[in-house]
Design a protein around this motif. Structure first.
Motif, PDB file in Angstrom:
ATOM      1  N   GLY A 209       0.904  -1.441  -0.432  1.00  0.00           N
ATOM      2  CA  GLY A 209      -0.051  -0.203   0.447  1.00  0.00           C
ATOM      3  C   GLY A 209       0.555   0.814   0.233  1.00  0.00           C
ATOM      4  N   MET A 210       0.530   2.135   0.020  1.00  0.00           N
ATOM      5  CA  MET A 210       0.767   3.592   0.064  1.00  0.00           C
ATOM      6  C   MET A 210       0.603   4.066   0.532  1.00  0.00           C
ATOM      7  N   SER A 211       2.143   5.364   1.645  1.00  0.00           N
ATOM      8  CA  SER A 211       2.156   5.816   2.714  1.00  0.00           C
ATOM      9  C   SER A 211       1.478   6.933   2.623  1.00  0.00           C
ATOM     10  N   THR A 212       0.539   8.124   3.243  1.00  0.00           N
ATOM     11  CA  THR A 212       0.276   9.441   2.830  1.00  0.00           C
ATOM     12  C   THR A 212       0.701  10.165   3.282  1.00  0.00           C
ATOM     13  N   THR A 213       1.508   9.450   5.124  1.00  0.00           N
ATOM     14  CA  THR A 213       2.410  10.295   5.629  1.00  0.00           C
ATOM     15  C   THR A 213       3.762  11.199   4.335  1.00  0.00           C
ATOM     16  N   LYS A 214       3.715  12.585   4.548  1.00  0.00           N
ATOM     17  CA  LYS A 214       4.990  13.497   3.607  1.00  0.00           C
ATOM     18  C   LYS A 214       6.400  13.099   5.298  1.00  0.00           C
ATOM     19  N   VAL A 215       7.357  12.760   3.858  1.00  0.00           N
ATOM     20  CA  VAL A 215       7.878  12.630   5.034  1.00  0.00           C
ATOM     21  C   VAL A 215       9.403  14.264   4.523  1.00  0.00           C
ATOM     22  N   LYS A 216      10.224  14.490   5.635  1.00  0.00           N
ATOM     23  CA  LYS A 216      10.849  15.752   5.030  1.00  0.00           C
ATOM     24  C   LYS A 216      12.033  15.602   4.490  1.00  0.00           C
ATOM     25  N   GLN A 217      11.577  16.229   3.731  1.00  0.00           N
ATOM     26  CA  GLN A 217      13.322  16.467   2.146  1.00  0.00           C
ATOM     27  C   GLN A 217      14.621  15.474   2.953  1.00  0.00           C
ATOM     28  N   ARG A 218      15.096  16.877   4.495  1.00  0.00           N
ATOM     29  CA  ARG A 218      16.173  16.648   5.037  1.00  0.00           C
ATOM     30  C   ARG A 218      16.313  15.208   5.183  1.00  0.00           C
ATOM     31  N   LEU A 219      15.563  13.870   6.075  1.00  0.00           N
ATOM     32  CA  LEU A 219      15.032  12.600   6.582  1.00  0.00           C
ATOM     33  C   LEU A 219      15.503  11.637   5.579  1.00  0.00           C
ATOM     34  N   ILE A 220      15.142  12.311   4.166  1.00  0.00           N
ATOM     35  CA  ILE A 220      15.390  11.341   2.508  1.00  0.00           C
ATOM     36  C   ILE A 220      17.221  10.700   2.389  1.00  0.00           C
TER      37      ILE A 220
END
Length: 146
Positions: free
Chosen positions: A33-44
């Motif tokens: 499934g797809m997550s709807t959580t938006k992750v901060k770019q600095r953490l990726i």
């Protein structure tokens, strides 16, 4: 005797069916499934694109600094921006590495690296180095206490 034979045969058939089912599944972890959580770019830290060939859905798998994996929809704007950011960081690291390699190859230095270690040993050696290090540490401590 006949009952044991039927029990062994049933167990064997179940085992064979289980093995056939386990070997037919792909060894790759797929996003269900797809997550709807938006992750901060600095953490990726990294990403991989999951295609529909082996897995059933098309997704982008992000890897965070903490080692967690997050599946997201590749059509979303923030997902595309995060992918671009990771690509730019990869390119920067690669170009920095190329510059370091070129500088190392074109350096005119002919003195071997071990000569500096020899000089420090000749001037007082390791014992003298330790004395200076502990003296520096005491000075720092003195400054913190007062």
């Amino acid at each position: 005797m006949k009952m044991r034979f039927i029990l062994v045969l049933a167990t064997l058939l179940c085992f064979i069916r289980w093995m056939a089912h386990a070997s037919s599944r792909p060894a790759v972890n797929c996003c269900v499934g797809m997550s709807t959580t938006k992750v901060k770019q600095r953490l990726i830290v990294n990403y991989t694109i999951q295609s529909e060939g082996v897995c059933t859905t098309r997704a982008v798998r992000f890897l965070t600094k903490r080692g967690k994996t997050l599946c997201s929809d590749p059509a979303l704007q923030w997902v595309r921006e995060a992918m671009l950011k990771v690509d730019k960081e990869r390119d920067m690291k690669a170009s920095q590495e190329r510059v370091r390699n070129e500088e190392g190859m074109t350096s005119n230095s002919t003195t071997p690296a071990y000569t500096t270690a020899k000089k420090t040993l000749q001037r007082g050696g390791r014992k003298r180095w330790r004395q200076r290090k502990t003296l520096r540490g005491r000075k720092r401590l003195r400054g913190r206490i007062n």
